[in-house]
Scaffold this motif. Structure first.
Motif, PDB file in Angstrom:
ATOM      1  N   LYS A  37       3.872  10.045  -9.619  1.00  0.00           N
ATOM      2  CA  LYS A  37       3.299  10.263 -10.945  1.00  0.00           C
ATOM      3  C   LYS A  37       2.548  11.590 -11.017  1.00  0.00           C
ATOM      4  O   LYS A  37       2.631  12.298 -12.023  1.00  0.00           O
ATOM      5  CB  LYS A  37       2.364   9.116 -11.316  1.00  0.00           C
ATOM      6  N   LYS A  38       1.805  11.930  -9.962  1.00  0.00           N
ATOM      7  CA  LYS A  38       1.084  13.205  -9.944  1.00  0.00           C
ATOM      8  C   LYS A  38       2.046  14.385  -9.960  1.00  0.00           C
ATOM      9  O   LYS A  38       1.808  15.369 -10.640  1.00  0.00           O
ATOM     10  CB  LYS A  38       0.181  13.295  -8.706  1.00  0.00           C
ATOM     11  N   VAL A  73       0.836  -1.202   0.000  1.00  0.00           N
ATOM     12  CA  VAL A  73       0.000   0.000   0.000  1.00  0.00           C
ATOM     13  C   VAL A  73       0.873   1.256   0.000  1.00  0.00           C
ATOM     14  O   VAL A  73       0.618   2.210  -0.746  1.00  0.00           O
ATOM     15  CB  VAL A  73      -0.969  -0.008   1.202  1.00  0.00           C
ATOM     16  N   LEU A  74       1.928   1.268   0.817  1.00  0.00           N
ATOM     17  CA  LEU A  74       2.831   2.431   0.853  1.00  0.00           C
ATOM     18  C   LEU A  74       3.531   2.643  -0.484  1.00  0.00           C
ATOM     19  O   LEU A  74       3.692   3.790  -0.925  1.00  0.00           O
ATOM     20  CB  LEU A  74       3.848   2.271   1.975  1.00  0.00           C
ATOM     21  N   LEU A  75       3.935   1.557  -1.132  1.00  0.00           N
ATOM     22  CA  LEU A  75       4.560   1.695  -2.453  1.00  0.00           C
ATOM     23  C   LEU A  75       3.578   2.247  -3.476  1.00  0.00           C
ATOM     24  O   LEU A  75       3.953   3.066  -4.325  1.00  0.00           O
ATOM     25  CB  LEU A  75       5.114   0.350  -2.919  1.00  0.00           C
ATOM     26  N   ASN A  76       2.314   1.813  -3.415  1.00  0.00           N
ATOM     27  CA  ASN A  76       1.312   2.345  -4.341  1.00  0.00           C
ATOM     28  C   ASN A  76       1.051   3.823  -4.091  1.00  0.00           C
ATOM     29  O   ASN A  76       0.912   4.607  -5.037  1.00  0.00           O
ATOM     30  CB  ASN A  76       0.012   1.559  -4.231  1.00  0.00           C
ATOM     31  N   ILE A  77       0.984   4.233  -2.836  1.00  0.00           N
ATOM     32  CA  ILE A  77       0.792   5.647  -2.517  1.00  0.00           C
ATOM     33  C   ILE A  77       1.981   6.461  -2.991  1.00  0.00           C
ATOM     34  O   ILE A  77       1.816   7.526  -3.600  1.00  0.00           O
ATOM     35  CB  ILE A  77       0.553   5.836  -1.006  1.00  0.00           C
ATOM     36  N   PHE A  78       3.193   5.976  -2.736  1.00  0.00           N
ATOM     37  CA  PHE A  78       4.401   6.678  -3.166  1.00  0.00           C
ATOM     38  C   PHE A  78       4.448   6.804  -4.689  1.00  0.00           C
ATOM     39  O   PHE A  78       4.765   7.865  -5.226  1.00  0.00           O
ATOM     40  CB  PHE A  78       5.642   5.939  -2.651  1.00  0.00           C
ATOM     41  N   THR A  79       4.108   5.733  -5.396  1.00  0.00           N
ATOM     42  CA  THR A  79       4.101   5.776  -6.857  1.00  0.00           C
ATOM     43  C   THR A  79       3.045   6.740  -7.382  1.00  0.00           C
ATOM     44  O   THR A  79       3.293   7.484  -8.342  1.00  0.00           O
ATOM     45  CB  THR A  79       3.848   4.368  -7.417  1.00  0.00           C
TER      46      THR A  79
END
Length: 110
Positions: A98-99, A88-94
């Motif tokens: 990207k944003k 989950v943390l990796l998805n939030i960081f990614t």
């Protein structure tokens, strides 16, 4: 029964999850959920094997099997939780990365 089977499962499952994540086949948080769902099945399997071999050799292995099964369940559950949180943390960081990159490219176009 020694703990080599559980260590082998632990290593193989973590390496498989990381391999699939690197190849972009499955997210880490999904692997964590799958591991969490498999914890009772794997724990029950190891407890039943331990009881079978203990009864075959010494005659009474229920207390050792319950202690070992509880330990296995706790270790596997913590591993699944850690993999879920890291995913989950990796998805939030990614997503943030990207944003931020999309925002910078939008500023450069003007």
């Amino acid at each position: 029964m020694d703990g080599s089977l559980i260590i082998l499962y632990f290593v193989v499952s973590n390496l498989l999850a990381l391999y699939l994540y690197r190849k972009k086949k499955i997210q880490l948080w999904i692997s964590g959920i799958v591991m969490a769902l498999l914890v009772p099945v794997i724990t029950y399997s190891f407890i039943s094997l331990d009881i079978y071999y203990s009864n075959k050799n010494t005659g009474d292995g229920y207390s050792d099997a319950s202690f070992g099964g509880g330990t296995i369940a706790i270790i596997l559950a913590f591993n699944a939780i850690a993999m879920f949180v890291i995913g989950v943390l990796l998805n939030i960081f990614t997503f943030i990365k990207k944003k931020r990159k999309a925002g910078e490219s939008h500023v450069l176009e003007r």
